[in-house]
Design a protein around this motif. Structure first.
Motif, PDB file in Angstrom:
ATOM      1  N   CYS A  46      -7.661   8.050   0.032  1.00 36.02           N
ATOM      2  CA  CYS A  46      -7.790   6.661   0.450  1.00 36.02           C
ATOM      3  C   CYS A  46      -7.826   5.797  -0.801  1.00 36.02           C
ATOM      4  O   CYS A  46      -8.685   5.984  -1.654  1.00 36.02           O
ATOM      5  CB  CYS A  46      -9.067   6.489   1.271  1.00 36.02           C
ATOM      6  SG  CYS A  46      -9.410   4.789   1.742  1.00 36.02           S
ATOM      7  N   ALA A  95     -12.067   5.042   4.507  1.00 31.77           N
ATOM      8  CA  ALA A  95     -11.754   3.613   4.563  1.00 31.77           C
ATOM      9  C   ALA A  95     -12.826   2.855   5.346  1.00 31.77           C
ATOM     10  O   ALA A  95     -13.242   1.761   4.944  1.00 31.77           O
ATOM     11  CB  ALA A  95     -10.379   3.398   5.195  1.00 31.77           C
ATOM     12  N   GLN A 137       0.443   1.941  10.407  1.00 30.50           N
ATOM     13  CA  GLN A 137      -0.605   1.006  10.009  1.00 30.50           C
ATOM     14  C   GLN A 137      -1.778   1.176  10.959  1.00 30.50           C
ATOM     15  O   GLN A 137      -1.602   1.460  12.141  1.00 30.50           O
ATOM     16  CB  GLN A 137      -0.117  -0.438  10.057  1.00 30.50           C
ATOM     17  CG  GLN A 137       0.846  -0.791   8.959  1.00 30.50           C
ATOM     18  CD  GLN A 137       1.153  -2.272   8.942  1.00 30.50           C
ATOM     19  OE1 GLN A 137       1.127  -2.945   9.972  1.00 30.50           O
ATOM     20  NE2 GLN A 137       1.437  -2.793   7.765  1.00 30.50           N
ATOM     21  N   ASN A 145      -8.573   2.255  -1.745  1.00 28.75           N
ATOM     22  CA  ASN A 145      -9.127   0.998  -1.224  1.00 28.75           C
ATOM     23  C   ASN A 145      -8.582  -0.227  -1.944  1.00 28.75           C
ATOM     24  O   ASN A 145      -8.615  -1.321  -1.401  1.00 28.75           O
ATOM     25  CB  ASN A 145     -10.652   1.029  -1.322  1.00 28.75           C
ATOM     26  CG  ASN A 145     -11.246   2.081  -0.424  1.00 28.75           C
ATOM     27  OD1 ASN A 145     -10.896   2.181   0.742  1.00 28.75           O
ATOM     28  ND2 ASN A 145     -12.124   2.894  -0.961  1.00 28.75           N
ATOM     29  N   HIS A 197      -5.291  -0.664  -0.052  1.00 23.87           N
ATOM     30  CA  HIS A 197      -5.433  -0.449   1.394  1.00 23.87           C
ATOM     31  C   HIS A 197      -4.378   0.517   1.910  1.00 23.87           C
ATOM     32  O   HIS A 197      -3.644   0.224   2.852  1.00 23.87           O
ATOM     33  CB  HIS A 197      -5.410  -1.772   2.165  1.00 23.87           C
ATOM     34  CG  HIS A 197      -6.495  -2.705   1.760  1.00 23.87           C
ATOM     35  ND1 HIS A 197      -6.273  -4.007   1.449  1.00 23.87           N
ATOM     36  CD2 HIS A 197      -7.821  -2.502   1.573  1.00 23.87           C
ATOM     37  CE1 HIS A 197      -7.408  -4.582   1.108  1.00 23.87           C
ATOM     38  NE2 HIS A 197      -8.364  -3.679   1.167  1.00 23.87           N
ATOM     39  N   GLN A 198      -4.338   1.676   1.274  1.00 22.60           N
ATOM     40  CA  GLN A 198      -3.399   2.724   1.677  1.00 22.60           C
ATOM     41  C   GLN A 198      -4.127   4.046   1.876  1.00 22.60           C
ATOM     42  O   GLN A 198      -5.012   4.400   1.097  1.00 22.60           O
ATOM     43  CB  GLN A 198      -2.323   2.934   0.611  1.00 22.60           C
ATOM     44  CG  GLN A 198      -1.397   1.771   0.443  1.00 22.60           C
ATOM     45  CD  GLN A 198      -0.351   2.026  -0.625  1.00 22.60           C
ATOM     46  OE1 GLN A 198      -0.542   2.857  -1.509  1.00 22.60           O
ATOM     47  NE2 GLN A 198       0.752   1.317  -0.543  1.00 22.60           N
ATOM     48  N   THR A 229      -9.263  -4.959   8.432  1.00 23.04           N
ATOM     49  CA  THR A 229      -8.355  -4.793   7.295  1.00 23.04           C
ATOM     50  C   THR A 229      -7.262  -3.806   7.672  1.00 23.04           C
ATOM     51  O   THR A 229      -7.552  -2.727   8.183  1.00 23.04           O
ATOM     52  CB  THR A 229      -9.113  -4.277   6.052  1.00 23.04           C
ATOM     53  OG1 THR A 229     -10.134  -5.225   5.726  1.00 23.04           O
ATOM     54  CG2 THR A 229      -8.189  -4.106   4.874  1.00 23.04           C
ATOM     55  N   TYR A 240      -4.656  -1.061   6.914  1.00 21.96           N
ATOM     56  CA  TYR A 240      -4.359   0.013   5.968  1.00 21.96           C
ATOM     57  C   TYR A 240      -3.020   0.632   6.349  1.00 21.96           C
ATOM     58  O   TYR A 240      -2.753   0.855   7.535  1.00 21.96           O
ATOM     59  CB  TYR A 240      -5.437   1.105   6.013  1.00 21.96           C
ATOM     60  CG  TYR A 240      -6.655   0.820   5.177  1.00 21.96           C
ATOM     61  CD1 TYR A 240      -6.871   1.492   3.979  1.00 21.96           C
ATOM     62  CD2 TYR A 240      -7.601  -0.105   5.585  1.00 21.96           C
ATOM     63  CE1 TYR A 240      -8.000   1.246   3.211  1.00 21.96           C
ATOM     64  CE2 TYR A 240      -8.732  -0.365   4.821  1.00 21.96           C
ATOM     65  CZ  TYR A 240      -8.920   0.308   3.637  1.00 21.96           C
ATOM     66  OH  TYR A 240     -10.028   0.060   2.866  1.00 21.96           O
ATOM     67  N   GLN A 266     -15.001  -0.222   3.904  1.00 15.90           N
ATOM     68  CA  GLN A 266     -14.943  -1.539   4.529  1.00 15.90           C
ATOM     69  C   GLN A 266     -16.302  -1.984   5.062  1.00 15.90           C
ATOM     70  O   GLN A 266     -16.618  -3.168   5.076  1.00 15.90           O
ATOM     71  CB  GLN A 266     -13.917  -1.551   5.673  1.00 15.90           C
ATOM     72  CG  GLN A 266     -12.482  -1.473   5.215  1.00 15.90           C
ATOM     73  CD  GLN A 266     -12.081  -2.562   4.257  1.00 15.90           C
ATOM     74  OE1 GLN A 266     -11.537  -2.290   3.198  1.00 15.90           O
ATOM     75  NE2 GLN A 266     -12.349  -3.798   4.565  1.00 15.90           N
TER      76      GLN A 266
END
Length: 92
Positions: free
Chosen positions: A43, A80, A15, A45, A48-49, A21, A23, A84
């Motif tokens: 990615c 990411a 993580q 979004n 969130h991976q 945030t 991910y 964000q």
């Protein structure tokens, strides 16, 4: 001479916090995720991976797959970050 990264064990999922945030960094094979047939990572979004292709060393890829995987992870983290921060839609 560079080190050779040969392993049959996949790295554990990780993580990372990107601008507040969380991910998940997931390692998958193309058989587990069809998106990885055409790319080495992506990615997502919406979930969130960051999904990274898990490479098994076969003699035809980079000698140091750990270094290459780290490069792919950094690349996806930038995607990411841009999402964000809101810069993904206005950067051209």
């Amino acid at each position: 001479m560079s080190s050779v990264y040969i392993t049959k064990e996949r790295p554990r999922d990780l993580q990372v916090n990107i601008l507040g945030t969380t991910y998940d960094i997931l390692f998958k094979t193309p058989e587990e995720d069809v998106h990885l047939v055409e790319c080495d990572g992506y990615c997502d979004n919406s979930t969130h991976q960051l999904v990274i292709k898990w490479f098994e060393w076969d003699g035809m890829n980079y000698n140091d797959m750990l270094a290459y995987s780290a490069k792919v992870i950094r690349h996806e983290i930038v995607h990411a970050f841009l999402y964000q921060s809101g810069l993904d839609t206005c950067a051209s």
